[in-house]
Design a protein around this motif. Structure first.
Motif, PDB file in Angstrom:
ATOM      1  N   CYS A 258      13.109  44.097  33.728  1.00  0.00           N
ATOM      2  CA  CYS A 258      12.636  43.415  34.842  1.00  0.00           C
ATOM      3  C   CYS A 258      11.827  42.220  34.533  1.00  0.00           C
ATOM      4  CB  CYS A 258      11.553  44.584  35.500  1.00  0.00           C
ATOM      5  SG  CYS A 258      12.256  46.027  36.011  1.00  0.00           S
ATOM      6  N   LEU A 259      12.498  41.145  34.662  1.00  0.00           N
ATOM      7  CA  LEU A 259      11.854  39.797  34.638  1.00  0.00           C
ATOM      8  C   LEU A 259      10.987  39.346  35.853  1.00  0.00           C
ATOM      9  CD1 LEU A 259      11.770  36.837  33.353  1.00  0.00           C
ATOM     10  CD2 LEU A 259      14.112  36.251  34.777  1.00  0.00           C
ATOM     11  N   VAL A 260       9.756  39.445  35.485  1.00  0.00           N
ATOM     12  CA  VAL A 260       8.863  39.279  36.579  1.00  0.00           C
ATOM     13  C   VAL A 260       8.370  37.772  36.731  1.00  0.00           C
ATOM     14  CG1 VAL A 260       6.425  39.887  37.439  1.00  0.00           C
ATOM     15  CG2 VAL A 260       8.014  41.687  35.807  1.00  0.00           C
ATOM     16  N   VAL A 261       8.270  37.216  37.973  1.00  0.00           N
ATOM     17  CA  VAL A 261       7.896  35.957  38.280  1.00  0.00           C
ATOM     18  C   VAL A 261       6.918  35.876  39.105  1.00  0.00           C
ATOM     19  CG1 VAL A 261      10.302  34.923  37.410  1.00  0.00           C
ATOM     20  CG2 VAL A 261       9.662  35.592  39.957  1.00  0.00           C
ATOM     21  N   ASP A 262       6.039  34.904  39.023  1.00  0.00           N
ATOM     22  CA  ASP A 262       4.637  34.838  40.122  1.00  0.00           C
ATOM     23  C   ASP A 262       5.250  33.956  41.086  1.00  0.00           C
ATOM     24  OD1 ASP A 262       2.405  34.441  41.353  1.00  0.00           O
ATOM     25  OD2 ASP A 262       1.245  33.947  39.672  1.00  0.00           O
TER      26      ASP A 262
END
Length: 432
Positions: A258-262
């Motif tokens: 899961c590549l989490v971006v803000d």
């Protein structure tokens, strides 16, 4: 059976943890307070499997992270079958050791006092002072050199019922990676519906890769919360260096990342760099646009923006979340399972070759040095990721643009929508 290691900072808890489980899992560093979240692993001793838990250092402080560590340790003490209370023999008893001892008195019967760093004369002369802490079972050890560990574990296991054995938990490894403070730990807590990992607005709160077993829709998952990955130029050698290394290793060991971006900050160049780490390792991926509530974008606009910035992960589903409100969590888990199913797909050789023929009829490979590039046959070699081997007369003649086109079309014909495909080009001379 669960063994929990506790003590003040920098007494060697993580060194002891790594020594007992036989792997370098917890980060070891001479700076106090490196371990914060509880780090778990399964070990084995004389044929008996057990769960080992390394905890953050306990100190008297009003700081948020320190109080959170203490809260989690207290819960683990109740669950533990044996508690290894680690102290520093070289330094002698401190007021911090006495504070930890008071916390442990209600669990006195299952406490084993481990006097570490017993490889100097100074430490040996201090040993008997530790009996004043009030615990009967006292063990001098050197975690770094492995001395005294056999005696300690033999006694621990003689005090714990034979029936309490841990079966190693297996499942789909789902890792949460991204820059610091994008909401990785908040997402893990939202999935678990509990404050399992420490969350704070301080970037770099998570240091170790924390693994948690979880079941969803009949599937077993291992959730892995990782340290934030900053630009290499910003990472100094030390704790953060090792934390980032653990995060990259977590990517390599994942089934789905899961590549989490803000989204409140947008998709940055560093997000793209982390995405490329996932792509180059051919990992299944879900792109998680967290903090969606802090943007003025509509869902379709946000998804289109993410796709444009992370175009090279075109196979990855995009999920918009608000971790603090559990919004998007169900969709995230459903997407992860979709990715995993595609990541594990296997096709017959005849089906693979028919797909290859269709792609070539649509668009043949460009010529190489004026000569036709031919494909003799193909087959699927393995899964995780689906790996297709092509035998061709000029492996070196395949241009990168055509290769990307071929991979995209192959995913389409093989009905692998949400997983990368690894294409391996071989010459006939390599045929066996």
């Amino acid at each position: 059976m669960k063994l929990v290691i506790v003590g003040r900072p920098n007494v060697g808890k993580s060194t002891l943890f790594n020594r007992i489980v036989g792997k370098r899992i917890s980060i070891v560093h001479n700076m106090p307070g490196v371990t914060r979240d509880a780090v778990e692993s399964v070990g084995e001793w004389r044929g008996r499997k057990f769960k080992m838990v390394d905890t953050g250092g306990l100190v008297e402080s009003e700081e948020y992270i320190t109080k959170e560590i203490k809260k989690r340790v207290q819960k683990l003490l109740e669950e533990a079958d044996a508690i290894l209370f680690v102290v520093d023999g070289k330094e002698g008893i401190t007021s911090a050791d006495q504070s930890v001892a008071k916390l442990l008195y209600p669990y006195k019967e299952k406490v084993f006092l481990v006097v570490n760093k017993m490889d100097t004369k100074v430490a040996q002369s201090n040993l008997y002072d530790f009996f004043t802490l009030g615990f009967e079972k006292v063990y001098p050890v050197s975690a770094q050199h492995g001395k005294g560990i056999v005696e300690l574990l033999d006694d621990v296991f003689s005090h714990v019922a034979e029936s309490k054995e841990v079966i190693p938990q297996e499942g789909i490894r789902l890792s949460f990676v991204g820059r610091p403070n994008v909401g990785k730990s908040s997402l893990v807590n939202a999935i678990l519906r509990s404050d399992r990992v420490i969350v704070s607005p301080i970037a770099g709160t998570t240091r170790d890769a924390v693994e948690i077993f979880f079941e969803y829709e009949g599937e077993s998952l291992i959730l892995v919360d990782t340290a934030g990955i900053r630009r290499p130029s910003k990472v100094e050698y030390g704790i953060e260096f090792f934390s980032v290394g653990r995060s990259i290793k977590a990517i390599e060991m994942s089934d789905v990342v899961c590549l989490v971006v803000d989204l409140s900050e947008g998709v940055t160049h560093q997000d793209q760099k982390i995405g490329s780490l996932v792509e180059r390792r051919y990992k299944g991926c879900v792109i998680v646009g967290n903090k969606f509530d802090l943007t003025n974008l509509k869902e379709k606009e946000a998804e289109a923006y993410i796709r444009q910035r992370l175009y090279f992960l075109d196979y990855a589903p995009v999920v918009l979340t608000v971790a603090t409100e559990r919004k998007g969590i169900e969709r995230l888990l459903e997407s992860a399972l979709l990715v995993y199913r595609d990541y594990c797909k296997q096709h017959k050789t005849s089906f693979i070759n028919r797909a290859v023929e269709k792609i070539i009829s649509e668009k043949a490979p460009p010529s190489y040095q004026g000569k036709e590039v031919k494909i003799y046959y193909a087959y699927q070699e393995t899964t995780k990721p689906p790996t297709v081997v092509l035998y061709t007369n000029y492996p070196e003649g395949w241009k990168s643009n055509y290769k990307r086109f071929f991979e995209r079309k192959l995913r389409e014909y093989l009905d692998i929508k949400y997983s990368p495909i690894k294409l391996v080009l071989r010459s006939r001379e390599e045929e066996r």
